[in-house]
Enzyme design. Structure first.
Site, mmCIF file in Angstrom:
data_model
loop_
_atom_site.group_PDB
_atom_site.id
_atom_site.type_symbol
_atom_site.label_atom_id
_atom_site.label_comp_id
_atom_site.label_asym_id
_atom_site.label_seq_id
_atom_site.Cartn_x
_atom_site.Cartn_y
_atom_site.Cartn_z
ATOM 1 N N CYS A 43 0.829 -1.197 0.000
ATOM 2 C CA CYS A 43 0.000 0.000 0.000
ATOM 3 C C CYS A 43 0.866 1.250 0.000
ATOM 4 O O CYS A 43 2.090 1.176 0.063
ATOM 5 C CB CYS A 43 -0.897 0.017 1.232
ATOM 6 S SG CYS A 43 0.065 0.091 2.751
ATOM 7 N N CYS A 46 3.112 1.508 2.987
ATOM 8 C CA CYS A 46 4.316 0.675 2.909
ATOM 9 C C CYS A 46 5.401 1.419 2.134
ATOM 10 O O CYS A 46 6.570 1.425 2.528
ATOM 11 C CB CYS A 46 4.036 -0.627 2.170
ATOM 12 S SG CYS A 46 2.753 -1.620 2.906
ATOM 13 N N ASP A 447 7.053 -31.646 2.542
ATOM 14 C CA ASP A 447 8.336 -31.924 3.159
ATOM 15 C C ASP A 447 8.246 -31.310 4.548
ATOM 16 O O ASP A 447 7.378 -30.476 4.805
ATOM 17 C CB ASP A 447 9.419 -31.248 2.303
ATOM 18 C CG ASP A 447 10.736 -31.167 3.040
ATOM 19 O OD1 ASP A 447 11.172 -32.198 3.545
ATOM 20 O OD2 ASP A 447 11.309 -30.072 3.087
ATOM 21 N N ASP A 627 14.299 -32.845 -1.958
ATOM 22 C CA ASP A 627 12.922 -32.819 -2.462
ATOM 23 C C ASP A 627 12.871 -32.645 -3.967
ATOM 24 O O ASP A 627 11.819 -32.815 -4.573
ATOM 25 C CB ASP A 627 12.138 -31.654 -1.843
ATOM 26 C CG ASP A 627 12.072 -31.760 -0.347
ATOM 27 O OD1 ASP A 627 11.840 -32.873 0.133
ATOM 28 O OD2 ASP A 627 12.258 -30.737 0.330
#
Lengths: 724, 63
Positions: A43, A46, A447, A627
């Site tokens: 925004c 921010c 995971d 993974d």
């Protein structure tokens, strides 16, 4: 990774060719540029917080937030490091990730996107002006006026079509050369046929000219093309820029002198120094030093492993407590890390055989359109007894009307709307077909370390320990970069006076408190017997050792996500390379029914492939190198931005923030978008069912073509925007 | 109908003007951060004087 190692990665693009020099010549003052990804900005507030906060730091010349890309570009005088800036932003409450400037320079210029936008602008201008003239013709301009208007239209349309239609012509030509009938062949044919017939008609004072249709077609299709490009460009750049998280430089020991070199120049036999906190850049054997290494990204083990001379370490592991010297056994492409990445590339190939909805539609559509147009031509030649001009007019009208205007927009419009929504939620879609695949998911495999948990331990039994002991432990822990010690120091704020503190790499920290020796570290080292729980032990003098037990901190949103998935009737699995008690504990906390511990990378991949072979559609969420095989084998995969390179490369979607909850948004939005895409196909098909017969019997007029084209394109776009 | 001789060039000229404005804005990188631009209007940071310009990071489009 230490501050100095980063300098090379964040130097300006111009200096990329000369590593080591990290300054841009801008007058006499040093001026360096840093680009950070800020997944949390959303925004106006921010923007001001970040910009003001950064500019308040000494040495910052300028900071600018780009809200669309969610990143900040910062110029500083060379006294700041990336770590500094990230820490400052964290204090302001924003998560920040560094981006690779070299990769940025190639994606940010985005020549293709700008060219498309230019062509889009030109064809819009042409379309509006020709439409103005066409309206006059439609409302009854006749004879000389009509011919004049047609001529002016042609004068605008021909250059426009030649300039703006190039992307279609090029790709149509490429697909013809390859012997395929892509979507661009009927498009190009329609544009060329419409323009050339119109030129002929104009010079013969004909009633119908399709200049407006040709240009409008170009405009709408370019719109679809641009949307498509933008989605892909964002995805591609995200993948490339994040690649910079790897160690680009290493400290090499040559003739007793330490030297910073690029990792790519290392060769077998070199001696490499790895400081505490640094990531191992090569495979090697420890020659000197003792330390503990964090292998969580590679194996999923949540606890550090002690290492010393003679022990092997692999690229991608993180050195925690002591300084290590390694003899390189494999560098660059030969490291186990790179080899695994290659395996992933092979698995990726297999997955790329997925045909998107758009491709399937195009495959059915293109031949149909051509056959229809040729049949119309033949039939009318026969009916009219060889009136070539009339027959060609009809077949052109058929091509123009059936031209996949709405079809060309149907998918890009939806995908753009969806990825925009997901981007705002902190998810980056890397693959164009990821949304479609995500929509089919019925099984989710997680995971553990780094995915459902943050891979950061959290002390469990602090309140049950005497405050004095807590303070001693925290004081000792504060000097170590071991994850358990750091968690302890962070959780316990009280400090006390401890003298002669020193770290014994691989074992723990010792010191002297009120005259008695104190030790914090491994169970065996302090004279205790370790239990099943992850713990570090404190011993004060000859008192009984006190255990500090830890559990891995859950990733925010993990509980909600798992509960939500189960409520949707999905099968949830937990696969981890970690020890059974830790995995079981997490499975219980999240009430995941199916879990497996101490599973090898191959085991994970095999398990996922097994599920896929059973006909299930599997979403794999993981972050470690262990993974990657599973990520690539799954139907669709997600990895957090903190994951290793190889894992991010193997996955289709990258989670930018820490919160994992957006994954459920992704599933919901993906199912919605596939629904919208199908609706859009139905809409464009519906228009054709009405319009084609009209064109076939020869009643199509330029006005009808224009109406059908614009209404169908607009409905399709509006439908895409309904995405919630 | 003679008025068409003036009106058509005028309408085309105005259209061209719009096209030129678009080309200029594209080259001046005004489409780089649409979300940010719409948010920045709410902040009063540069109400009195404009912000110092971002140095062009793209050598192809020096603005």
């Amino acid at each position: 990774m230490s501050a100095t190692e980063y300098q090379g990665a964040v130097a300006c693009p111009g200096c990329a060719a000369t590593p080591g020099a990290a300054t841009t010549a801008s007058g006499a003052a040093r001026r360096e540029e840093v680009v950070l990804s800020l997944p949390g900005v959303h925004c106006a507030g921010c923007i001001s917080t970040v910009e003001r906060g950064l500019k308040a730091l000494p040495g910052i010349a300028d900071a600018r937030v780009n809200l669309t890309m969610k990143r900040a570009r910062i110029h500083h005088d060379g006294t700041r490091t990336v770590e500094d800036l990230i820490a400052a932003l964290e204090k302001l409450g924003y998560e920040a990730l560094p981006l690779d400037m070299v990769a940025l320079s190639s994606t940010e210029t985005d020549r293709v996107g700008r060219e498309l936008l230019m062509r889009l602008g030109v064809s819009f201008f042409a379309m509006m002006n020709i439409m103005l003239l066409s309206v006059a013709v439609w409302s009854g301009a006749a004879d000389a006026t009509r011919d004049l208007f047609h001529m002016i239209s042609g004068a605008i349309a021909l250059p426009t079509v030649i300039f703006a239609g190039q992307p279609f012509f090029k790709s149509a030509w490429a697909s013809l050369k390859a012997g395929r009938l892509g979507m661009d062949v009927p498009i190009s044919l329609a544009i060329i046929l419409a323009s050339s017939i119109s030129v002929y008609e104009t010079f013969n004072s004909g009633h119908h000219a399709y200049f407006d249709a040709a240009v409008m077609l170009t405009f709408f299709l370019l719109g679809g093309r641009y949307l498509d490009h933008r989605t892909r460009a964002v995805a591609r750049s995200a993948a490339q820029e994040l690649a910079a998280l790897e160690v680009p430089r290493a400290m090499v020991l040559r003739d007793g002198v330490e030297e910073m070199v690029a990792v790519s120049t290392l060769s077998v036999g070199d001696l490499v120094v790895i400081r505490p906190g640094g990531r191992v850049p090569v495979d090697g054997v420890v020659t000197e030093g003792a330390s503990e290494i964090d292998r969580s990204l590679l194996t999923g083990e949540s606890l550090p492993v002690p290492t010393g001379p003679g022990k092997a370490v692999a690229a991608g592991e993180v050195n925690l407590t002591g300084r290590l010297t390694l003899r390189v056994t494999a560098a660059g492409k030969d490291t186990s890390l790179a080899r695994m990445a290659e395996l992933v590339a092979v698995a990726e190939e297999a997955r790329n055989t997925y045909t998107s909805l758009a491709d399937r539609a195009a495959r059915a559509y293109s031949p149909l359109v051509h056959i229809l147009s040729f049949t119309a031509f033949g039939v009318w030649m026969w009916i009219t007894g060889g009136d070539l001009r009339f027959a060609i007019n009809i077949s052109a009208a058929v091509l123009i009307i059936t031209c996949p205007c709405a079809l060309g927009l149907a998918v890009p419009a939806v995908v753009t709307a969806a990825s925009g929504k997901l981007f705002r939620a902190g998810l980056l879609i890397k693959s164009g077909t990821a949304l479609e695949r995500l929509a089919t998911v019925d099984t989710v495999v997680f995971d553990k370390t780094g995915t459902l948990t943050l891979g950061r331990p959290e002390p469990l039994n602090l309140p049950g320990i005497a405050p004095e002991s807590r303070a001693v432990a925290a004081t000792l822990a504060a000097i170590s970069s071991h994850p358990l010690a750091q968690a302890l120091a962070e959780a316990e704020q009280d400090r006390t006076q401890v003298e002669e503190i020193r770290e014994v790499p691989g074992y723990g920290i010792e010191g002297r408190w009120q005259g008695t020796p104190v030790r914090l570290g491994r169970a065996a080292w302090v004279g205790a017997t370790g239990g099943a729980l992850t713990a570090t032990w404190l011993r004060i003098g000859s008192d009984a050792p006190i255990p500090f037990t830890f559990a891995d901190r859950l990733r925010p949103g993990a509980e909600d996500l798992v509960r939500g998935l189960m409520a949707q009737g999905m099968e949830v699995h937990l696969l981890s390379g970690d020890v059974a008690p830790a995995v079981e504990d997490l499975a219980k906390r999240l009430s995941i029914p199916h879990w497996q511990a101490e599973i090898l990378p191959e085991g994970k991949a095999a398990f996922v492939s097994g599920l896929v072979a059973e006909g299930r559609s599997v979403l794999m969420v993981g972050d470690g190198l262990n993974d990657t095989g599973a990520l690539a084998a799954a139907t669709v995969s997600i990895s957090p931005a903190s994951a290793l390179d190889a894992a991010r490369v193997a996955s289709d979607i990258v989670l930018m923030g820490q919160d994992i909850a957006p994954v459920s948004d992704a599933l919901r939005i993906s199912r919605q978008s596939v629904k919208r895409i199908r609706e859009n196909f139905a809409i464009s098909f519906g228009y054709n069912i009405v319009a084609v017969p009209v064109a076939l019997v020869g009643l199509a007029s330029p006005l009808l073509a224009a109406l059908a084209m614009s209404i169908s394109s607009i409905t399709v776009t509006l439908n895409a925007l309904r995405l919630k | 109908m003679e008025v068409l001789a003036i009106l058509i060039p005028v309408s085309l000229g105005l259209g061209l003007l719009g096209l030129l404005a678009f080309v200029w804005s594209l080259r001046a990188r005004q489409y780089d951060d649409p979300d940010g631009d719409s948010a920045r209007i709410l902040s009063d940071d540069y109400d009195d004087a404009p912000a110092p310009r971002d140095p062009p990071s793209d050598p192809d489009y020096p603005d």
